[in-house]
Design a protein around this motif. Sequence first.
Motif, PDB file in Angstrom:
ATOM      1  N   ASP A 151      47.375  33.371  36.643  1.00 43.55           N
ATOM      2  CA  ASP A 151      48.305  34.479  36.885  1.00 43.55           C
ATOM      3  C   ASP A 151      49.058  34.274  38.188  1.00 43.55           C
ATOM      4  O   ASP A 151      48.549  33.639  39.111  1.00 43.55           O
ATOM      5  CB  ASP A 151      47.565  35.819  36.949  1.00 43.55           C
ATOM      6  CG  ASP A 151      47.535  36.556  35.623  1.00 43.55           C
ATOM      7  OD1 ASP A 151      48.468  36.387  34.813  1.00 43.55           O
ATOM      8  OD2 ASP A 151      46.573  37.307  35.402  1.00 43.55           O
ATOM      9  N   PRO A 152      50.261  34.861  38.307  1.00 45.07           N
ATOM     10  CA  PRO A 152      51.022  34.742  39.549  1.00 45.07           C
ATOM     11  C   PRO A 152      50.477  35.655  40.643  1.00 45.07           C
ATOM     12  O   PRO A 152      49.756  36.619  40.366  1.00 45.07           O
ATOM     13  CB  PRO A 152      52.439  35.176  39.138  1.00 45.07           C
ATOM     14  CG  PRO A 152      52.230  36.103  37.984  1.00 45.07           C
ATOM     15  CD  PRO A 152      51.005  35.590  37.262  1.00 45.07           C
ATOM     16  N   SER A 153      50.856  35.334  41.863  1.00 44.07           N
ATOM     17  CA  SER A 153      50.503  36.155  43.013  1.00 44.07           C
ATOM     18  C   SER A 153      51.738  36.196  43.914  1.00 44.07           C
ATOM     19  O   SER A 153      52.169  35.159  44.427  1.00 44.07           O
ATOM     20  CB  SER A 153      49.294  35.561  43.741  1.00 44.07           C
ATOM     21  OG  SER A 153      48.631  36.529  44.504  1.00 44.07           O
ATOM     22  N   PRO A 154      52.329  37.376  44.112  1.00 44.50           N
ATOM     23  CA  PRO A 154      53.607  37.485  44.818  1.00 44.50           C
ATOM     24  C   PRO A 154      53.483  37.410  46.344  1.00 44.50           C
ATOM     25  O   PRO A 154      52.381  37.401  46.903  1.00 44.50           O
ATOM     26  CB  PRO A 154      54.121  38.856  44.386  1.00 44.50           C
ATOM     27  CG  PRO A 154      52.889  39.646  44.120  1.00 44.50           C
ATOM     28  CD  PRO A 154      51.884  38.654  43.565  1.00 44.50           C
ATOM     29  N   LEU A 155      54.621  37.396  46.996  1.00 41.90           N
ATOM     30  CA  LEU A 155      54.725  37.380  48.446  1.00 41.90           C
ATOM     31  C   LEU A 155      53.861  38.473  49.065  1.00 41.90           C
ATOM     32  O   LEU A 155      53.853  39.612  48.583  1.00 41.90           O
ATOM     33  CB  LEU A 155      56.194  37.584  48.853  1.00 41.90           C
ATOM     34  CG  LEU A 155      56.505  37.543  50.347  1.00 41.90           C
ATOM     35  CD1 LEU A 155      56.215  36.151  50.914  1.00 41.90           C
ATOM     36  CD2 LEU A 155      57.959  37.932  50.588  1.00 41.90           C
TER      37      LEU A 155
ATOM     38  N   SER B  15      50.789  38.987  48.933  1.00 41.80           N
ATOM     39  CA  SER B  15      49.524  39.320  48.274  1.00 41.80           C
ATOM     40  C   SER B  15      48.413  38.536  48.957  1.00 41.80           C
ATOM     41  O   SER B  15      48.629  37.482  49.545  1.00 41.80           O
ATOM     42  CB  SER B  15      49.581  39.026  46.770  1.00 41.80           C
ATOM     43  OG  SER B  15      49.866  37.663  46.527  1.00 41.80           O
ATOM     44  N   LYS B  16      47.230  39.073  48.892  1.00 41.00           N
ATOM     45  CA  LYS B  16      46.055  38.445  49.487  1.00 41.00           C
ATOM     46  C   LYS B  16      45.307  37.684  48.393  1.00 41.00           C
ATOM     47  O   LYS B  16      45.066  38.219  47.314  1.00 41.00           O
ATOM     48  CB  LYS B  16      45.125  39.500  50.091  1.00 41.00           C
ATOM     49  CG  LYS B  16      45.805  40.447  51.066  1.00 41.00           C
ATOM     50  CD  LYS B  16      46.053  39.803  52.403  1.00 41.00           C
ATOM     51  CE  LYS B  16      46.420  40.810  53.466  1.00 41.00           C
ATOM     52  NZ  LYS B  16      47.827  41.055  53.618  1.00 41.00           N
ATOM     53  N   VAL B  17      44.955  36.446  48.701  1.00 40.13           N
ATOM     54  CA  VAL B  17      44.225  35.606  47.753  1.00 40.13           C
ATOM     55  C   VAL B  17      42.919  35.180  48.413  1.00 40.13           C
ATOM     56  O   VAL B  17      42.908  34.698  49.544  1.00 40.13           O
ATOM     57  CB  VAL B  17      45.045  34.369  47.334  1.00 40.13           C
ATOM     58  CG1 VAL B  17      44.244  33.478  46.391  1.00 40.13           C
ATOM     59  CG2 VAL B  17      46.365  34.780  46.688  1.00 40.13           C
ATOM     60  N   LYS B  18      41.838  35.359  47.688  1.00 41.81           N
ATOM     61  CA  LYS B  18      40.510  34.956  48.147  1.00 41.81           C
ATOM     62  C   LYS B  18      40.041  33.814  47.254  1.00 41.81           C
ATOM     63  O   LYS B  18      39.981  33.960  46.027  1.00 41.81           O
ATOM     64  CB  LYS B  18      39.545  36.134  48.060  1.00 41.81           C
ATOM     65  CG  LYS B  18      38.147  35.826  48.545  1.00 41.81           C
ATOM     66  CD  LYS B  18      37.279  37.073  48.470  1.00 41.81           C
ATOM     67  CE  LYS B  18      35.878  36.824  48.964  1.00 41.81           C
ATOM     68  NZ  LYS B  18      35.050  38.043  48.916  1.00 41.81           N
ATOM     69  N   LEU B  19      39.720  32.692  47.877  1.00 40.02           N
ATOM     70  CA  LEU B  19      39.241  31.524  47.144  1.00 40.02           C
ATOM     71  C   LEU B  19      37.800  31.248  47.531  1.00 40.02           C
ATOM     72  O   LEU B  19      37.467  31.220  48.723  1.00 40.02           O
ATOM     73  CB  LEU B  19      40.086  30.294  47.455  1.00 40.02           C
ATOM     74  CG  LEU B  19      41.558  30.388  47.044  1.00 40.02           C
ATOM     75  CD1 LEU B  19      42.425  30.720  48.227  1.00 40.02           C
ATOM     76  CD2 LEU B  19      42.008  29.130  46.367  1.00 40.02           C
TER      77      LEU B  19
ATOM     78  N   HIS C 173      44.491  41.912  41.833  1.00 37.03           N
ATOM     79  CA  HIS C 173      44.529  42.254  40.404  1.00 37.03           C
ATOM     80  C   HIS C 173      43.503  41.492  39.564  1.00 37.03           C
ATOM     81  O   HIS C 173      43.313  41.797  38.398  1.00 37.03           O
ATOM     82  CB  HIS C 173      45.932  42.021  39.846  1.00 37.03           C
ATOM     83  CG  HIS C 173      46.976  42.826  40.540  1.00 37.03           C
ATOM     84  ND1 HIS C 173      47.060  44.198  40.442  1.00 37.03           N
ATOM     85  CD2 HIS C 173      47.950  42.458  41.391  1.00 37.03           C
ATOM     86  CE1 HIS C 173      48.049  44.634  41.190  1.00 37.03           C
ATOM     87  NE2 HIS C 173      48.609  43.603  41.783  1.00 37.03           N
ATOM     88  N   GLY C 174      42.864  40.495  40.149  1.00 30.48           N
ATOM     89  CA  GLY C 174      41.852  39.748  39.411  1.00 30.48           C
ATOM     90  C   GLY C 174      41.987  38.247  39.571  1.00 30.48           C
ATOM     91  O   GLY C 174      42.644  37.753  40.491  1.00 30.48           O
ATOM     92  N   LEU C 175      41.377  37.521  38.642  1.00 31.93           N
ATOM     93  CA  LEU C 175      41.346  36.063  38.671  1.00 31.93           C
ATOM     94  C   LEU C 175      42.750  35.493  38.463  1.00 31.93           C
ATOM     95  O   LEU C 175      43.417  35.838  37.491  1.00 31.93           O
ATOM     96  CB  LEU C 175      40.406  35.547  37.575  1.00 31.93           C
ATOM     97  CG  LEU C 175      40.186  34.048  37.494  1.00 31.93           C
ATOM     98  CD1 LEU C 175      39.414  33.536  38.707  1.00 31.93           C
ATOM     99  CD2 LEU C 175      39.446  33.692  36.208  1.00 31.93           C
ATOM    100  N   ILE C 176      43.184  34.631  39.387  1.00 26.32           N
ATOM    101  CA  ILE C 176      44.499  34.006  39.233  1.00 26.32           C
ATOM    102  C   ILE C 176      44.410  32.492  39.052  1.00 26.32           C
ATOM    103  O   ILE C 176      45.379  31.852  38.664  1.00 26.32           O
ATOM    104  CB  ILE C 176      45.438  34.338  40.410  1.00 26.32           C
ATOM    105  CG1 ILE C 176      44.894  33.796  41.724  1.00 26.32           C
ATOM    106  CG2 ILE C 176      45.711  35.840  40.477  1.00 26.32           C
ATOM    107  CD1 ILE C 176      45.892  33.792  42.871  1.00 26.32           C
ATOM    108  N   GLY C 177      43.247  31.911  39.334  1.00 30.41           N
ATOM    109  CA  GLY C 177      43.092  30.479  39.166  1.00 30.41           C
ATOM    110  C   GLY C 177      41.634  30.077  39.222  1.00 30.41           C
ATOM    111  O   GLY C 177      40.814  30.758  39.837  1.00 30.41           O
ATOM    112  N   LYS C 178      41.325  28.972  38.558  1.00 33.09           N
ATOM    113  CA  LYS C 178      39.966  28.441  38.596  1.00 33.09           C
ATOM    114  C   LYS C 178      40.027  26.942  38.368  1.00 33.09           C
ATOM    115  O   LYS C 178      40.982  26.424  37.780  1.00 33.09           O
ATOM    116  CB  LYS C 178      39.061  29.111  37.572  1.00 33.09           C
ATOM    117  CG  LYS C 178      39.480  28.911  36.134  1.00 33.09           C
ATOM    118  CD  LYS C 178      38.539  29.647  35.187  1.00 33.09           C
ATOM    119  CE  LYS C 178      38.959  29.438  33.743  1.00 33.09           C
ATOM    120  NZ  LYS C 178      38.021  30.084  32.819  1.00 33.09           N
TER     121      LYS C 178
END
Length: 133
Positions: A72-76, A78-82, A105-110
């Motif tokens: 899923d996309p993640s816009p400008l 936005s916070k991403v936790k890896l 919003h949920g899982l965006i990559g794996k």
Amino acid sequence: MKSGMEIGRTETIEIEVTEDMFASFEGNVVHPVYSTVAMVYHMEWVSRKIILPFLEEHEEGMGAAVQLKHIDPSPLHSKVKLTATLIENKNNQQVLTKVEAFNEHGLIGKGEVKQVILPKDLISQKLSSKQTY
């Protein structure tokens, strides 16, 4: 490698999506969202954090493979936790991590990241033999 790196070990990083992370080619933004390229970089970084405390002075880790599904996309802004989780350690020479990326919003990559642990002098030898003049 130093002892103590056990299966199940985790590391986490949190980033905020910035314009330099947008999907772009040759300087042209294609989509103003977190790019797959940026996600690969962050997956490699969080996976590297797994091995850093265990490297001996004469050792270094090198990326060997990345497998990624960008969901899923993640816009400008936005916070991403890896989060990387150690799932395999072959003789302290090949390290495999499972990595997941979430935004609000949920899982965006794996995916998975494989690193090899090599003596620094061997890496130097390999690099110097590949140089062209």
